[in-house]
Design an enzyme around this catalytic site. Structure first.
Site, PDB file in Angstrom:
ATOM      1  N   LYS A  75     111.273 -25.251  63.339  1.00 43.74           N
ATOM      2  CA  LYS A  75     112.491 -25.918  62.883  1.00 43.74           C
ATOM      3  C   LYS A  75     113.511 -25.952  64.019  1.00 43.74           C
ATOM      4  O   LYS A  75     113.703 -24.961  64.729  1.00 43.74           O
ATOM      5  CB  LYS A  75     113.071 -25.194  61.667  1.00 43.74           C
ATOM      6  CG  LYS A  75     114.304 -25.865  61.085  1.00 43.74           C
ATOM      7  CD  LYS A  75     114.706 -25.224  59.758  1.00 43.74           C
ATOM      8  CE  LYS A  75     116.010 -25.820  59.248  1.00 43.74           C
ATOM      9  NZ  LYS A  75     115.933 -27.291  59.076  1.00 43.74           N
ATOM     10  N   HIS A 100     112.518 -20.330  57.300  1.00 43.33           N
ATOM     11  CA  HIS A 100     111.817 -21.561  57.628  1.00 43.33           C
ATOM     12  C   HIS A 100     110.741 -21.277  58.670  1.00 43.33           C
ATOM     13  O   HIS A 100     110.710 -20.218  59.300  1.00 43.33           O
ATOM     14  CB  HIS A 100     112.781 -22.613  58.188  1.00 43.33           C
ATOM     15  CG  HIS A 100     113.641 -23.255  57.158  1.00 43.33           C
ATOM     16  ND1 HIS A 100     114.765 -22.638  56.633  1.00 43.33           N
ATOM     17  CD2 HIS A 100     113.558 -24.464  56.545  1.00 43.33           C
ATOM     18  CE1 HIS A 100     115.332 -23.444  55.744  1.00 43.33           C
ATOM     19  NE2 HIS A 100     114.622 -24.554  55.677  1.00 43.33           N
TER      20      HIS A 100
END
Length: 264
Positions: free
Chosen positions: A156, A152
């Site tokens: 995040k 990611h």
């Protein structure tokens, strides 16, 4: 269904505004963002004015527009209290915000049932990601040796991702039901953490780098073979069909549901 978007000015919130507005079966009635109260939602959608307002406070928005469902993409710090407020008001809630514990989900289920309001908590709204998780669970009894790599963007909040944790739990449940176990791992770490983190019997590795959106590989090891399932969300648009689907179906699923796969 009248839809209010909480966290409307965030990256996900902006896409939800557009997706709800563009769907013929849903009606966008407003957004909530503490820093942008009083603005028109069109400022975050790139459209002409819609005479649809951003409110600075959640309770103010609820009293003003009386939504049927609220989509929440805010922050882990406030999601639990937000969800209790929304459900107590008898409003269905679609939650994409991470951070709720199992105990908190159970409490929200009780609150929702008491007020005839339903709640969906989905670690991932991508239909492709949901299919990846379902497929991984189906393969687990035949390939019990498995690890997950999730990748990611570096902004995040959590690691591992909720998608990876749910994938691991689905795999573990399938392995227990089939009464199969992974082979013994004889590797010993020379650096703590080198082998990742465990969710029950499944190892997860988290990558956080600029350039990624949301990606996951589930790697199965077999007898002289490997099998890899990979899913890539190339932009936040990939989550919108699942959000729209959730808004339309939530009225049919009593209490709290964990995972979009139950709506498919």
């Amino acid at each position: 269904m009248k839809v209010l978007v909480n966290g409307a000015a965030g990256k996900m919130g902006r896409e939800v505004l557009k997706a709800v507005h563009n769907d013929t079966e849903l009606t966008l009635v407003g957004g909530v963002d503490p820093s942008h109260g009083g603005k028109d939602v069109s400022e975050f959608m790139g459209t002409s004015p819609l005479d649809c307002k951003i409110y600075s406070q959640l309770e103010e928005a609820i009293e003003a527009v009386h939504p049927d469902v609220i989509v929440d993409f805010t922050t882990p710090a406030i999601i639990f209290e937000n969800a209790k407020l929304m459900l107590t008001k008898g409003i269905h809630v679609v939650i994409g915000t991470t951070g709720l514990t199992e105990a908190q989900r159970q409490e929200l289920d009780s609150i929702g049932r008491a007020h005839y309001a339903n709640c969906l908590v989905a670690p991932n709204f991508s239909l492709g990601a949901v299919m990846m998780m379902k497929t991984a669970a189906e393969l687990a009894p035949y390939f019990p040796d498995v690890e997950i790599i999730e990748l990611h963007h570096n902004h995040k909040y959590d690691a591992p991702s909720g998608t990876a944790v749910l994938t691991a739990k689905l795999i573990n449940d399938a392995k227990q039901k089939a009464n199969v176990k992974a082979a013994e791992d004889l590797t010993r770490e020379s650096l703590p953490g080198a082998r990742g983190a465990k969710v029950d019997d499944v190892t997860i590795h988290s990558v956080r780098l600029p350039g990624y959106v949301a990606h996951q590989e589930v790697i199965f090891g077999g007898y002289d073979e490997t099998l890899v399932i990979r899913h890539d969300s190339l932009s936040r648009l990939s989550f919108m069909p699942g959000v729209v689907l959730a808004c339309k179906k939530i009225k049919d699923f009593a209490g709290l549901t964990y995972g979009l796969e139950h709506y498919l």
